[in-house]
Design a protein around this motif. Sequence first.
Motif, PDB file in Angstrom:
ATOM      1  N   UNK A 229      16.652  16.424 -12.348  1.00 32.28           N
ATOM      2  CA  UNK A 229      15.885  15.179 -12.234  1.00 32.28           C
ATOM      3  C   UNK A 229      16.048  14.550 -10.861  1.00 32.28           C
ATOM      4  N   UNK A 230      17.242  14.597 -10.301  1.00 31.57           N
ATOM      5  CA  UNK A 230      17.488  14.005  -8.988  1.00 31.57           C
ATOM      6  C   UNK A 230      16.623  14.682  -7.934  1.00 31.57           C
ATOM      7  N   UNK A 231      16.549  16.006  -7.969  1.00 33.09           N
ATOM      8  CA  UNK A 231      15.732  16.739  -6.995  1.00 33.09           C
ATOM      9  C   UNK A 231      14.257  16.385  -7.144  1.00 33.09           C
ATOM     10  N   UNK A 232      13.792  16.259  -8.381  1.00 31.73           N
ATOM     11  CA  UNK A 232      12.388  15.902  -8.615  1.00 31.73           C
ATOM     12  C   UNK A 232      12.076  14.508  -8.063  1.00 31.73           C
ATOM     13  N   UNK A 233      12.993  13.565  -8.270  1.00 26.66           N
ATOM     14  CA  UNK A 233      12.809  12.204  -7.770  1.00 26.66           C
ATOM     15  C   UNK A 233      12.869  12.189  -6.241  1.00 26.66           C
ATOM     16  N   UNK A 234      13.804  12.920  -5.676  1.00 26.91           N
ATOM     17  CA  UNK A 234      13.910  12.968  -4.217  1.00 26.91           C
ATOM     18  C   UNK A 234      12.657  13.576  -3.585  1.00 26.91           C
ATOM     19  N   UNK A 235      12.029  14.509  -4.271  1.00 27.66           N
ATOM     20  CA  UNK A 235      10.777  15.090  -3.776  1.00 27.66           C
ATOM     21  C   UNK A 235       9.686  14.025  -3.722  1.00 27.66           C
ATOM     22  N   UNK A 236       9.628  13.175  -4.738  1.00 30.96           N
ATOM     23  CA  UNK A 236       8.641  12.089  -4.746  1.00 30.96           C
ATOM     24  C   UNK A 236       8.876  11.173  -3.548  1.00 30.96           C
ATOM     25  N   UNK A 237      10.118  10.815  -3.307  1.00 26.13           N
ATOM     26  CA  UNK A 237      10.435   9.947  -2.164  1.00 26.13           C
ATOM     27  C   UNK A 237      10.125  10.643  -0.835  1.00 26.13           C
ATOM     28  N   UNK A 238      10.429  11.923  -0.740  1.00 28.42           N
ATOM     29  CA  UNK A 238      10.228  12.660   0.511  1.00 28.42           C
ATOM     30  C   UNK A 238       8.753  12.798   0.880  1.00 28.42           C
ATOM     31  N   UNK A 239       7.865  12.655  -0.099  1.00 27.23           N
ATOM     32  CA  UNK A 239       6.429  12.765   0.156  1.00 27.23           C
ATOM     33  C   UNK A 239       5.805  11.424   0.534  1.00 27.23           C
ATOM     34  N   UNK A 240       6.606  10.403   0.707  1.00 24.24           N
ATOM     35  CA  UNK A 240       6.122   9.055   1.046  1.00 24.24           C
ATOM     36  C   UNK A 240       6.765   8.584   2.334  1.00 24.24           C
ATOM     37  N   UNK A 241       6.111   7.630   3.005  1.00 28.55           N
ATOM     38  CA  UNK A 241       6.730   7.050   4.212  1.00 28.55           C
ATOM     39  C   UNK A 241       8.033   6.336   3.859  1.00 28.55           C
ATOM     40  N   UNK A 242       8.956   6.369   4.799  1.00 31.75           N
ATOM     41  CA  UNK A 242      10.249   5.727   4.591  1.00 31.75           C
ATOM     42  C   UNK A 242      10.155   4.275   5.055  1.00 31.75           C
ATOM     43  N   UNK A 243      10.462   3.376   4.163  1.00 32.90           N
ATOM     44  CA  UNK A 243      10.529   1.939   4.450  1.00 32.90           C
ATOM     45  C   UNK A 243      11.915   1.469   4.044  1.00 32.90           C
ATOM     46  N   UNK A 244      12.422   0.396   4.650  1.00 31.52           N
ATOM     47  CA  UNK A 244      13.763  -0.079   4.274  1.00 31.52           C
ATOM     48  C   UNK A 244      13.898  -0.360   2.774  1.00 31.52           C
ATOM     49  N   UNK A 245      12.907  -1.010   2.178  1.00 27.33           N
ATOM     50  CA  UNK A 245      12.992  -1.328   0.750  1.00 27.33           C
ATOM     51  C   UNK A 245      12.938  -0.055  -0.099  1.00 27.33           C
TER      52      UNK A 245
ATOM     53  N   UNK B 193       0.837  -1.205   0.000  1.00 29.65           N
ATOM     54  CA  UNK B 193       0.000   0.000   0.000  1.00 29.65           C
ATOM     55  C   UNK B 193       0.871   1.253   0.000  1.00 29.65           C
ATOM     56  N   UNK B 194       2.106   1.120   0.411  1.00 29.79           N
ATOM     57  CA  UNK B 194       3.053   2.225   0.370  1.00 29.79           C
ATOM     58  C   UNK B 194       3.968   2.110  -0.849  1.00 29.79           C
ATOM     59  N   UNK B 195       4.501   0.908  -1.077  1.00 32.23           N
ATOM     60  CA  UNK B 195       5.497   0.728  -2.125  1.00 32.23           C
ATOM     61  C   UNK B 195       4.911   0.902  -3.525  1.00 32.23           C
ATOM     62  N   UNK B 196       3.791   0.244  -3.808  1.00 33.62           N
ATOM     63  CA  UNK B 196       3.264   0.250  -5.176  1.00 33.62           C
ATOM     64  C   UNK B 196       2.865   1.649  -5.657  1.00 33.62           C
ATOM     65  N   UNK B 197       2.150   2.462  -4.856  1.00 36.10           N
ATOM     66  CA  UNK B 197       1.852   3.822  -5.339  1.00 36.10           C
ATOM     67  C   UNK B 197       3.118   4.651  -5.579  1.00 36.10           C
ATOM     68  N   UNK B 198       4.104   4.473  -4.715  1.00 40.43           N
ATOM     69  CA  UNK B 198       5.376   5.177  -4.914  1.00 40.43           C
ATOM     70  C   UNK B 198       6.013   4.749  -6.223  1.00 40.43           C
ATOM     71  N   UNK B 199       6.095   3.444  -6.442  1.00 43.39           N
ATOM     72  CA  UNK B 199       6.725   2.957  -7.665  1.00 43.39           C
ATOM     73  C   UNK B 199       5.944   3.420  -8.895  1.00 43.39           C
ATOM     74  N   UNK B 200       4.617   3.397  -8.808  1.00 42.18           N
ATOM     75  CA  UNK B 200       3.786   3.855  -9.936  1.00 42.18           C
ATOM     76  C   UNK B 200       4.042   5.326 -10.242  1.00 42.18           C
ATOM     77  N   UNK B 201       4.182   6.132  -9.202  1.00 39.82           N
ATOM     78  CA  UNK B 201       4.468   7.558  -9.405  1.00 39.82           C
ATOM     79  C   UNK B 201       5.856   7.751 -10.020  1.00 39.82           C
TER      80      UNK B 201
END
Length: 191
Positions: free
Chosen positions: A69-85, A47-55
């Motif tokens: 591009x790196x900053x844009x990608x990091x923004x996507x990650x920063x807007x999601x919960x942090x999981x080890x994977x 429920x966390x991983x798949x929407x992140x990967x889809x985005x």
Amino acid sequence: MSDGPFRNAMLSSRWKSYGQKLVSDAMTAQERTAQACHSMIGDVDMKTFHPLFSELKAHAERPQMDLDTVAAIETIFNNRPILPLVDVLQRHLVANLRDHVPPEKALDQALDSTAKEWTGIIKNRLDEECIRARDRGDMRLADYRKGIERNHETFSAIKSNELCAALASGNKRAFHPVIQKKSGVDEGPEE
């Protein structure tokens, strides 16, 4: 779950079942590999991983308009919960982008690298569980040796592309049909 070498371990029932299959001569290498993959995918919060990967996928596939591009990608990650994977995926994806790999290819390579690293981490953790089970007396020395050897065989047989497909699709049951119990009287372990 009351038997098996991992019965006293702080593991999910899927991993305890895998522990039983490690020392059971009635289980095939293919069944152990399917159980390991099923257990790994079962550990992922889809429920966390798949929407992140889809985005990330949608962002990588669009014509790039980002100056950074790196900053844009990091923004996507920063807007999601942090999981080890997710952390592993982010590390590989950002490294690929910094190496100027095109975004779509960078994401595919990052997912593959993530699956391989994750497989190695889990294999090592299960080796450690075998050691602890032996030390606790939950696993005899002969079963310990068999368990370590079979654990290495199992994780060597995991195909990262199949794990990647399950992660990319968000399919938690990708490996479930393979591990269903055999129902016929004449069906047994393959030799």
